[in-house]
Design an enzyme around this catalytic site. Sequence first.
Site, mmCIF file in Angstrom:
data_model
loop_
_atom_site.group_PDB
_atom_site.id
_atom_site.type_symbol
_atom_site.label_atom_id
_atom_site.label_comp_id
_atom_site.label_asym_id
_atom_site.label_seq_id
_atom_site.Cartn_x
_atom_site.Cartn_y
_atom_site.Cartn_z
ATOM 1 N N HIS A 126 -5.249 -33.142 -18.558
ATOM 2 C CA HIS A 126 -5.448 -31.718 -18.298
ATOM 3 C C HIS A 126 -6.941 -31.402 -18.244
ATOM 4 O O HIS A 126 -7.396 -30.628 -17.401
ATOM 5 C CB HIS A 126 -4.861 -30.857 -19.423
ATOM 6 C CG HIS A 126 -3.446 -31.175 -19.805
ATOM 7 N ND1 HIS A 126 -3.110 -31.674 -21.039
ATOM 8 C CD2 HIS A 126 -2.287 -31.075 -19.117
ATOM 9 C CE1 HIS A 126 -1.791 -31.838 -21.107
ATOM 10 N NE2 HIS A 126 -1.261 -31.494 -19.947
ATOM 11 N N CYS A 143 17.487 -43.108 -14.201
ATOM 12 C CA CYS A 143 16.360 -42.278 -13.769
ATOM 13 C C CYS A 143 15.148 -43.184 -13.512
ATOM 14 O O CYS A 143 14.777 -43.970 -14.381
ATOM 15 C CB CYS A 143 16.007 -41.264 -14.854
ATOM 16 S SG CYS A 143 14.404 -40.485 -14.583
ATOM 17 N N HIS A 198 12.475 -42.151 -16.368
ATOM 18 C CA HIS A 198 12.819 -42.333 -17.783
ATOM 19 C C HIS A 198 13.559 -43.633 -18.073
ATOM 20 O O HIS A 198 13.650 -44.035 -19.228
ATOM 21 C CB HIS A 198 13.678 -41.157 -18.264
ATOM 22 C CG HIS A 198 12.917 -39.867 -18.387
ATOM 23 N ND1 HIS A 198 12.794 -38.977 -17.348
ATOM 24 C CD2 HIS A 198 12.223 -39.344 -19.417
ATOM 25 C CE1 HIS A 198 12.069 -37.945 -17.747
ATOM 26 N NE2 HIS A 198 11.702 -38.142 -18.991
ATOM 27 N N LYS A 238 -13.365 -53.074 -27.200
ATOM 28 C CA LYS A 238 -13.187 -53.120 -28.646
ATOM 29 C C LYS A 238 -12.980 -51.751 -29.276
ATOM 30 O O LYS A 238 -12.250 -51.609 -30.231
ATOM 31 C CB LYS A 238 -14.419 -53.750 -29.282
ATOM 32 C CG LYS A 238 -14.325 -55.216 -29.456
ATOM 33 C CD LYS A 238 -15.404 -55.779 -30.334
ATOM 34 C CE LYS A 238 -16.683 -54.979 -30.457
ATOM 35 N NZ LYS A 238 -17.385 -54.639 -29.225
ATOM 36 N N LYS A 292 -9.582 -49.044 -30.257
ATOM 37 C CA LYS A 292 -8.848 -48.633 -31.450
ATOM 38 C C LYS A 292 -9.016 -47.137 -31.688
ATOM 39 O O LYS A 292 -8.104 -46.469 -32.110
ATOM 40 C CB LYS A 292 -9.350 -49.406 -32.671
ATOM 41 C CG LYS A 292 -8.577 -50.695 -32.895
ATOM 42 C CD LYS A 292 -8.911 -51.294 -34.234
ATOM 43 C CE LYS A 292 -9.731 -52.495 -34.177
ATOM 44 N NZ LYS A 292 -10.994 -52.762 -33.883
HETATM 45 ZN ZN LIG Z 1 14.047 -38.642 -15.795
#
Ligand SMILES: [Zn+2]
Length: 628
Positions: free
Chosen positions: A24, A146, A149, A298, A301
């Site tokens: 965003h 899907c 998903h 590196k 993290k």
């Molecule tokens: Zn879906």
Amino acid sequence: MTARSTFYLTTPIYYVNARPHLGHAYTTIIADAMARYRRLAGDDVWFLTGTDEHGDKIAQAAARAGVSPQAYADEISSAFRAAWGALGITHDDFIRTTEPRHQKVVQAILQALRDAGEIYLDKYGGNYCFGCERFYTDKEIVDGKCPDHRTPLTYIEEENYFFKMSKYQGWLIEHIERHPDFIRPERYRNEILGFLRDPLQDLSISRPRTRLEWGIPLPFDDKYVTYVWFDALINYVSALGGPGDARFEKFWPHVQHLIGKDILKPHAVYWPCMLKAAGLPVYTHLNVHGYWNIGGGKMSKSVGNVVEALALKDRYGNDAFRYFVMREMAFGLDAAFSEEAFVGRLNADLANDLGNLVARATTLLAGFGTDGDVGASDAGDQAVARAAAEARRLVDAAMEEFAFQRALAEIWACIGAVNRYVDATQPWALAKDPARRGRLARVLLTLADVLQWLGIMLEPFLPDAAAKIRAAVGDARAPRLDAAVVGRLQTIPTVEKLSGLFPRIEEKNVDEQAAKAPAGVGRITIDEFSRVELRVAEVVAAEPVPKSKKLLKLTVSLGEEQRTMVAGIAEHYAPADLVGKKVVVVVNLEPAMLMGVESNGMVLAGSADGKLAVLTLDRDLPPGAKVR
Ligand SMILES: [Zn+2]
């Protein structure tokens, strides 16, 4: 520069099922830089952002949180507002799809389309994904699941309202073909033209309230609510008050949308058809950017996801964050986000190139004062003025195409030229010779001009730093692009010293890593070897590193990404011999500064008896191919 007048720019409205993150923020930052640039150019600008608040996912998330959907949307929407406030975003309006002003316009457009026979009721059965809130066609389904998903779909049969989108297919193809930059960059235009080779389906625009309550009721049948896209896309119109409103009539004909590639199809296909059917002009440009890939290196993290990536703005500052995301991503392509790359840019471009120039120039101007006659300008002074004028022209051309990366590269090319000018003119030496007072004054005048130029040109990209630079040179005018001219000043202004604009970040991790490296060679395991990431790279540009006999600065392509690598091969290869060659490089080396140039990787070469040979391929492979 082209004369301009009115400009309306939108970001997508962000869905309130997630808190603000890098994705965003990138879209919103580049929209902000564009809005600032067009204001700087004297345009009448309207810049819109906002939140998308209806749908199954919001209703479900609110139920889980034990609050009403409105309360849930209120909370996340204000998190977006707060994030944009903290980033210094200069939007003119923030729309929410739960506002009455939006619902009113959505319902008016739906009613008009229904009256015109563009919307009809039909029985529909199909495979539905509750996560995506949409039906999938047989062609889209992957292994019965899907495609997004990877979860099983539910077969649903129900009556719904449909928009006659199919009838606009021929018109849309023709419109895209007649307006080559309607969808840009070109790869996304081609993607949509490819999609439109198959028959376009009508668009389901309703959901029964028995299944989904959280939406805008259809004005002609209150047993249904409006489906997600038909609700969301209209925000761009409703925020201006809708057709007939003075603001709409003024700004709508100049609208440009800015989106990420994940929402290309609704914006490039549904939306123009909806506008056409409603009798409204379509947008002038749809500008589409790529994805950020997180990870690698590196420090990853600390930056494991898009939320942590956005948090770097708190550690390193808004300007550095804006600079990194605009400079690192070629508009339209994907780019990698890592803290190493961020710190590398901050140190090389901001602390080193820009910060040092501002510190040197303001120190000279503050130290040597403003009195004395200014000597005539020489070729060196005039070259600086020309570099600034050329950079401004090229920035303008880049911004016309949303090429933020190129715009910044042009400004930095000018910064490089001015740094070399300071090295060549040696103002500190001139100051020691009373006979060269006029020459010193001319150099100082040029540097004051450059600082004013930077204070204007950097405003859209680094607003805080630009304001500091303008304050240091006592430039109290509202910044305007047409005042960004080196060669305007007649007398040297009073300048305050400005140092530490972007403090250098110490890359202590680099040293720690070096200390841990094993001393002997010995044998290594295949795992140890596989930690070295080798790839094929194509050399796209090569140039000598100033003041270095051995080093060449290479720009190499790894397919979708370009890198700068410094190689100690200048005594063995002329730059022109390398351009176009496919070489082998190490891509996961820590960045290193070599003679002021940041190297991101290493070109492999063999050497013996004073001879050196760069590793090339004996058969062609694409840049980016893995080497093992
Ligand atoms: Zn879906």
